[in-house]
Design a protein around this motif. Structure first.
Motif, PDB file in Angstrom:
ATOM      1  N   THR A  45       0.851  -1.193   0.000  1.00  0.00           N
ATOM      2  CA  THR A  45       0.000   0.000   0.000  1.00  0.00           C
ATOM      3  C   THR A  45       0.886   1.242   0.000  1.00  0.00           C
ATOM      4  OG1 THR A  45       0.032   0.076   2.394  1.00  0.00           O
ATOM      5  CG2 THR A  45      -1.747  -1.206   1.373  1.00  0.00           C
ATOM      6  N   VAL A  46       0.250   2.389  -0.187  1.00  0.00           N
ATOM      7  CA  VAL A  46       0.993   3.646  -0.143  1.00  0.00           C
ATOM      8  C   VAL A  46       1.730   3.804   1.186  1.00  0.00           C
ATOM      9  CG1 VAL A  46       0.754   6.171  -0.178  1.00  0.00           C
ATOM     10  CG2 VAL A  46      -0.590   4.742  -1.757  1.00  0.00           C
ATOM     11  N   ASP A  47       1.028   3.540   2.293  1.00  0.00           N
ATOM     12  CA  ASP A  47       1.659   3.700   3.606  1.00  0.00           C
ATOM     13  C   ASP A  47       2.844   2.757   3.777  1.00  0.00           C
ATOM     14  OD1 ASP A  47      -0.053   5.657   4.249  1.00  0.00           O
ATOM     15  OD2 ASP A  47      -1.363   4.447   5.536  1.00  0.00           O
ATOM     16  N   TYR A  48       2.629   1.498   3.392  1.00  0.00           N
ATOM     17  CA  TYR A  48       3.682   0.504   3.566  1.00  0.00           C
ATOM     18  C   TYR A  48       4.915   0.873   2.737  1.00  0.00           C
ATOM     19  CZ  TYR A  48       6.136  -3.980   3.223  1.00  0.00           C
ATOM     20  OH  TYR A  48       7.093  -4.977   3.239  1.00  0.00           O
ATOM     21  N   SER A  50       5.804   3.816   1.581  1.00  0.00           N
ATOM     22  CA  SER A  50       6.435   5.029   2.116  1.00  0.00           C
ATOM     23  C   SER A  50       7.317   4.664   3.302  1.00  0.00           C
ATOM     24  CB  SER A  50       5.388   6.023   2.630  1.00  0.00           C
ATOM     25  OG  SER A  50       4.423   6.252   1.666  1.00  0.00           O
ATOM     26  N   GLN A  51       6.799   3.769   4.090  1.00  0.00           N
ATOM     27  CA  GLN A  51       7.492   3.401   5.329  1.00  0.00           C
ATOM     28  C   GLN A  51       8.756   2.582   5.049  1.00  0.00           C
ATOM     29  OE1 GLN A  51       4.706   1.486   8.041  1.00  0.00           O
ATOM     30  NE2 GLN A  51       6.476   0.492   9.057  1.00  0.00           N
ATOM     31  N   ASN A  83       9.880   7.970  -0.145  1.00  0.00           N
ATOM     32  CA  ASN A  83       8.595   8.025   0.558  1.00  0.00           C
ATOM     33  C   ASN A  83       7.736   9.221   0.114  1.00  0.00           C
ATOM     34  OD1 ASN A  83      10.239   9.923   1.759  1.00  0.00           O
ATOM     35  ND2 ASN A  83       9.844   9.276   3.887  1.00  0.00           N
ATOM     36  N   GLN A  87       3.911   9.132  -1.818  1.00  0.00           N
ATOM     37  CA  GLN A  87       2.761   9.907  -1.349  1.00  0.00           C
ATOM     38  C   GLN A  87       2.230  10.832  -2.446  1.00  0.00           C
ATOM     39  OE1 GLN A  87       4.585  11.606   2.133  1.00  0.00           O
ATOM     40  NE2 GLN A  87       4.695   9.578   3.110  1.00  0.00           N
TER      41      GLN A  87
END
Lengths: 269, 269
Positions: A45-48, A50-51, A83, A87
């Motif tokens: 996912t986007v969050d994963y 980025s992280q 990251n 986003q």
């Protein structure tokens, strides 16, 4: 002549053996569904991203339009931390931007161009893509500049400039997360990303290793025998250029007939 | 596509200067009427030729049909004294014959084939001929075997065998005693003699002398540069043959595009 649009066949649950034995030898594009790609399709996912991607700086393509043009180069190169890129690429409208609020981003981890001479699995991990493929047999209708078609806006091409383009058969498919598209060597492809997503390309050599140019990092160069044949042809054309126009034209046409007779595939595709 | 039939233009009273300056450079067939050919047109009767030609033996083509076929060779060679030949050739039905009562005779004083690479005046001294010429640009529709078309019965061709033949533009003319037809180098021609007659061909080199093969007695061979270009092309094709079919086909088509781009005449004729 009306445009010909053909769906790329979709097959579910194909085993490695079935692919290798029955499908691969046909040298036709194919969407494989339901392959086990591991957890990436749900996890990336986007969050994963980025992280885990962190702040390592990456060089990206930024364009004001969705269709990046590798001939006229309607994009600029910029650098962003990984990251931040993820986003921004997932946003519809950007608060921070380089050229416009709705600019598009593209990160390619290796090389500039899609590989042309190698076989390719395009693995759609997340997101959606609409892909149009063109049969190498129809190269004559694609207005190639080097190995790329000059026709970018394939859905509404400039027919004054590209009158033969509608003769090229279009093989179309949409890829969703988890789909794997087999693109045989030499097939042209045009890709539109319909949302943020990650694709992974796996290329492999189809011909024996010695057929490839050893300086070919990106797999774009013609096989050695093909470049050599083209160079030899240029020598033939230089010889022919000694003759006046009408003779040159006549014997050039004889040369074409000879090539069609000796080197064109007899199966009419 | 409908057959296209075009009359060969006829011009009367053209001077040498007009021809050389305005007509010859156009490289198109043309019938010149009313040239001063001396007394031969009225003098060369059957009786006169039999008398002055004497009994020198000549080798002739004898065929059961009017259309002699230099590919399948539907004729036999026979020998006759010249005066006998002239008498027989002028008869409708033969009392003495080799193969049939209505056999046809053809005496060619030099060589087997019409010259292809030289310019040519066909001077119709006596008798009538119907001549059909084909533009070298249309060679692709003529089903060539070497430098000759396989399509012999051009008025009712076998369309299963020669489906593209009707695409070839036909330039037609009838020659009567005194007419002179200019046939530019490379133009294909098909001749039907409608009655006994004598034609004299005058060939001359259009290209600089060094362009021609020095072993070319009959003026049929391709110019040196053209044969060399074709040999070089064969080397290119041999190299291309190292690749599997789909690659060979693809690059062969690229070669054709290159030839069309570099060596085809840009004027669309």
């Amino acid at each position: 002549m009306a445009e010909q649009r053909l769906p790329v066949p979709r097959l579910r649950g194909v085993t490695r053996e079935q692919f290798m034995e029955h499908l691969y030898p046909q040298r036709k594009p194919l969407v494989l569904e339901g392959l086990d790609l591991g957890s990436c399709t749900s996890k990336w996912t986007v969050d994963y991203l980025s992280q885990v991607g962190g702040t390592k700086e990456v060089k990206i393509h930024v364009a004001a339009v969705a269709q990046m043009d590798f001939i006229s180069k309607n994009f600029v190169y910029r650098t962003l931390p990984f990251n931040k890129l993820v986003q921004r690429a997932a946003e519809e409208t950007h608060k921070e931007f380089f050229i416009s609020q709705d600019e598009r981003y593209y990160l390619r981890s290796l090389g500039e161009d899609p590989r042309k001479v190698m076989d390719n699995f395009l693995i759609q991990v997340t997101g959606k893509k609409r892909i149009t493929l063109f049969n190498p047999r129809d190269a004559q209708y694609l207005y190639l500049s080097g190995s790329k078609s000059e026709v970018l806006n394939i859905d509404s091409p400039d027919l004054d400039k590209y009158p033969l383009f509608p003769k090229a058969r279009r093989y179309e498919c949409s890829l969703e997360a988890g789909d794997v598209l087999f693109i045989p060597a030499l097939w042209f492809h045009n890709v539109v990303s319909e949302e943020f997503g990650v694709g992974v390309n796996v290329f492999w050599k189809h011909l024996p290793s010695e057929c490839y140019d050893t300086t070919d990092t990106y797999g774009n160069k013609d096989p050695v025998a093909a470049s050599r044949a083209m160079q030899i042809l240029d020598r033939a054309l230089k010889t022919l250029a000694e003759l006046p126009e009408e003779y040159r034209d006549f014997y050039a046409r004889q040369m074409v007939l000879r090539i069609q007779d000796k080197a064109y595939s007899k199966n009419s595709e």
